[in-house]
Design a protein around this motif. Sequence first.
Motif, PDB file in Angstrom:
ATOM      1  N   ARG A   1       0.849  -0.736  -0.203  1.00 36.09           N
ATOM      2  CA  ARG A   1       0.134   0.264   0.134  1.00 36.09           C
ATOM      3  C   ARG A   1       0.878   0.854  -0.525  1.00 36.09           C
ATOM      4  O   ARG A   1       0.020   2.174  -0.807  1.00 36.09           O
ATOM      5  CB  ARG A   1      -0.818   0.167   0.829  1.00 36.09           C
ATOM      6  CG  ARG A   1      -1.780  -0.889   1.094  1.00 36.09           C
ATOM      7  CD  ARG A   1      -2.855  -0.991   2.601  1.00 36.09           C
ATOM      8  NE  ARG A   1      -4.402  -1.308   2.277  1.00 36.09           N
ATOM      9  CZ  ARG A   1      -4.742  -2.018   3.342  1.00 36.09           C
ATOM     10  NH1 ARG A   1      -4.209  -2.183   4.221  1.00 36.09           N
ATOM     11  NH2 ARG A   1      -5.624  -2.764   3.021  1.00 36.09           N
ATOM     12  N   ARG A   2       1.904   1.128   0.757  1.00 36.79           N
ATOM     13  CA  ARG A   2       2.674   2.475   1.224  1.00 36.79           C
ATOM     14  C   ARG A   2       3.499   2.692  -0.355  1.00 36.79           C
ATOM     15  O   ARG A   2       3.509   3.723  -0.452  1.00 36.79           O
ATOM     16  CB  ARG A   2       3.960   2.205   2.179  1.00 36.79           C
ATOM     17  CG  ARG A   2       3.458   2.646   3.247  1.00 36.79           C
ATOM     18  CD  ARG A   2       3.801   1.949   4.309  1.00 36.79           C
ATOM     19  NE  ARG A   2       4.046   2.457   5.576  1.00 36.79           N
ATOM     20  CZ  ARG A   2       4.956   1.784   6.848  1.00 36.79           C
ATOM     21  NH1 ARG A   2       6.164   1.364   6.825  1.00 36.79           N
ATOM     22  NH2 ARG A   2       3.960   2.644   8.009  1.00 36.79           N
ATOM     23  N   ALA A   3       4.171   1.698  -1.071  1.00 35.90           N
ATOM     24  CA  ALA A   3       4.640   1.551  -2.339  1.00 35.90           C
ATOM     25  C   ALA A   3       3.355   1.998  -3.682  1.00 35.90           C
ATOM     26  O   ALA A   3       4.071   3.239  -4.067  1.00 35.90           O
ATOM     27  CB  ALA A   3       5.792   0.486  -2.385  1.00 35.90           C
ATOM     28  N   VAL A   4       2.338   1.847  -3.766  1.00 32.61           N
ATOM     29  CA  VAL A   4       1.658   2.378  -4.465  1.00 32.61           C
ATOM     30  C   VAL A   4       0.397   4.151  -4.341  1.00 32.61           C
ATOM     31  O   VAL A   4       1.200   4.101  -4.337  1.00 32.61           O
ATOM     32  CB  VAL A   4       0.287   1.548  -4.554  1.00 32.61           C
ATOM     33  CG1 VAL A   4      -0.888   2.229  -5.580  1.00 32.61           C
ATOM     34  CG2 VAL A   4       0.552   0.284  -5.183  1.00 32.61           C
ATOM     35  N   LYS A   5       0.946   3.933  -2.795  1.00 31.77           N
ATOM     36  CA  LYS A   5       0.495   5.697  -2.759  1.00 31.77           C
ATOM     37  C   LYS A   5       1.490   6.534  -1.890  1.00 31.77           C
ATOM     38  O   LYS A   5       1.511   7.836  -3.163  1.00 31.77           O
ATOM     39  CB  LYS A   5       0.192   5.151  -0.947  1.00 31.77           C
ATOM     40  CG  LYS A   5      -1.324   6.787  -0.383  1.00 31.77           C
ATOM     41  CD  LYS A   5      -1.936   6.695   0.444  1.00 31.77           C
ATOM     42  CE  LYS A   5      -2.119   7.898   1.469  1.00 31.77           C
ATOM     43  NZ  LYS A   5      -3.138   7.988   2.440  1.00 31.77           N
ATOM     44  N   GLU A   6       2.753   6.257  -2.192  1.00 32.78           N
ATOM     45  CA  GLU A   6       3.807   7.185  -1.648  1.00 32.78           C
ATOM     46  C   GLU A   6       4.998   6.895  -2.573  1.00 32.78           C
ATOM     47  O   GLU A   6       5.391   7.934  -3.349  1.00 32.78           O
ATOM     48  CB  GLU A   6       4.568   7.049  -0.706  1.00 32.78           C
ATOM     49  CG  GLU A   6       3.556   6.886   0.712  1.00 32.78           C
ATOM     50  CD  GLU A   6       4.659   6.391   2.301  1.00 32.78           C
ATOM     51  OE1 GLU A   6       5.186   6.868   2.102  1.00 32.78           O
ATOM     52  OE2 GLU A   6       3.662   6.106   3.409  1.00 32.78           O
TER      53      GLU A   6
ATOM     54  N   GLU B   1      -6.509  -5.992  -2.510  1.00 36.35           N
ATOM     55  CA  GLU B   1      -6.674  -5.126  -1.934  1.00 36.35           C
ATOM     56  C   GLU B   1      -6.049  -3.978  -1.915  1.00 36.35           C
ATOM     57  O   GLU B   1      -6.861  -3.020  -1.935  1.00 36.35           O
ATOM     58  CB  GLU B   1      -5.558  -5.413  -0.538  1.00 36.35           C
ATOM     59  CG  GLU B   1      -6.600  -6.506   1.148  1.00 36.35           C
ATOM     60  CD  GLU B   1      -7.287  -5.655   1.230  1.00 36.35           C
ATOM     61  OE1 GLU B   1      -7.587  -4.518   1.229  1.00 36.35           O
ATOM     62  OE2 GLU B   1      -8.747  -6.683   1.673  1.00 36.35           O
ATOM     63  N   VAL B   2      -4.943  -4.170  -3.404  1.00 36.31           N
ATOM     64  CA  VAL B   2      -3.945  -2.656  -3.676  1.00 36.31           C
ATOM     65  C   VAL B   2      -4.323  -2.449  -4.529  1.00 36.31           C
ATOM     66  O   VAL B   2      -4.034  -1.203  -5.214  1.00 36.31           O
ATOM     67  CB  VAL B   2      -2.834  -3.048  -3.444  1.00 36.31           C
ATOM     68  CG1 VAL B   2      -1.861  -3.428  -1.644  1.00 36.31           C
ATOM     69  CG2 VAL B   2      -2.288  -3.768  -4.102  1.00 36.31           C
ATOM     70  N   GLY B   3      -5.035  -3.616  -5.903  1.00 39.45           N
ATOM     71  CA  GLY B   3      -5.571  -2.703  -6.751  1.00 39.45           C
ATOM     72  C   GLY B   3      -4.554  -2.413  -7.939  1.00 39.45           C
ATOM     73  O   GLY B   3      -4.915  -2.390  -9.128  1.00 39.45           O
ATOM     74  N   VAL B   4      -3.914  -2.987  -8.108  1.00 39.68           N
ATOM     75  CA  VAL B   4      -2.604  -3.001  -8.494  1.00 39.68           C
ATOM     76  C   VAL B   4      -1.493  -4.733  -9.259  1.00 39.68           C
ATOM     77  O   VAL B   4      -2.031  -5.496  -8.093  1.00 39.68           O
ATOM     78  CB  VAL B   4      -0.916  -2.421  -8.474  1.00 39.68           C
ATOM     79  CG1 VAL B   4      -1.396  -1.095  -8.747  1.00 39.68           C
ATOM     80  CG2 VAL B   4      -0.313  -2.817  -7.493  1.00 39.68           C
TER      81      VAL B   4
END
Length: 267
Positions: A178-183, A206-209
Amino acid sequence: MQAPDAQDAVRVRWLNPIGLHTYNQPIAELLESIKQPATEVEVVSLDLAASPSHLEYRSYEALMSQGIVASARDADQLGIDAMVIGCFYDPALEDAREISGATVVVAPCQACLSVAAQLANRFSILVGRHKWVEQMHERVRAYGMADRLASFRSLEMGVDEFQQDHAVTRARILEEARRAVKEDRAEAIVLGCTLEFGFFHEVQREVGVPVIDAVVAPFKVAEHLAQLKQRFGWTPSRVWSCEPPPEHELQRFGLFQSPPALRGRRF
């Protein structure tokens, strides 16, 4: 269901490049669930009197290199179409390829990055510990993928911890993904250890990628290349930089004169 074409019948060896058989059975069960019906799979490890349980250190990796190379030559002599070196460091990959004859040799880092590059422009790799980053970064650069790398994210877990408590491992992977995708604006996630297997479906949802599993991806790449070999004769090149050592030298030096000691199963 239509019977599989005889041309699709291929043989793939998965090599766990350590001298312990701890992970052979769970990986064999995973590969059995995803292989094509006509694919014959062999999951083996090196059979050694003393061995580390992981290759987190370069010194451990060096100790296993001889067995990896010998296993690649052995795979060719047994008519195995493709072999996967089951460690994300891709240990001894080029060395094994040089002597693998007609056997295609695949390793997780290169295979996972190739798959990720078809699905996204930028990816993050989830490693176990910061210790791993420099060596894995060398591989990413060597494969020409440095400009696609969004980040490395550390789970702060050792290899042997990944399969001990699945809930803990799943939570850490999900948190860092999640952090990798968002940040970091990663568009795909690569799980940077073969023992991070078994979690990608849930994390991906959950993360959508896309979340690329380091067992599934290299195995399916190996299976595909094995089928291309059977259908189109696309075997490893053996000229110029791909030239193998001459057989007369191997005989004269007394090298590879007996099969390597391996332990595992075939299905």
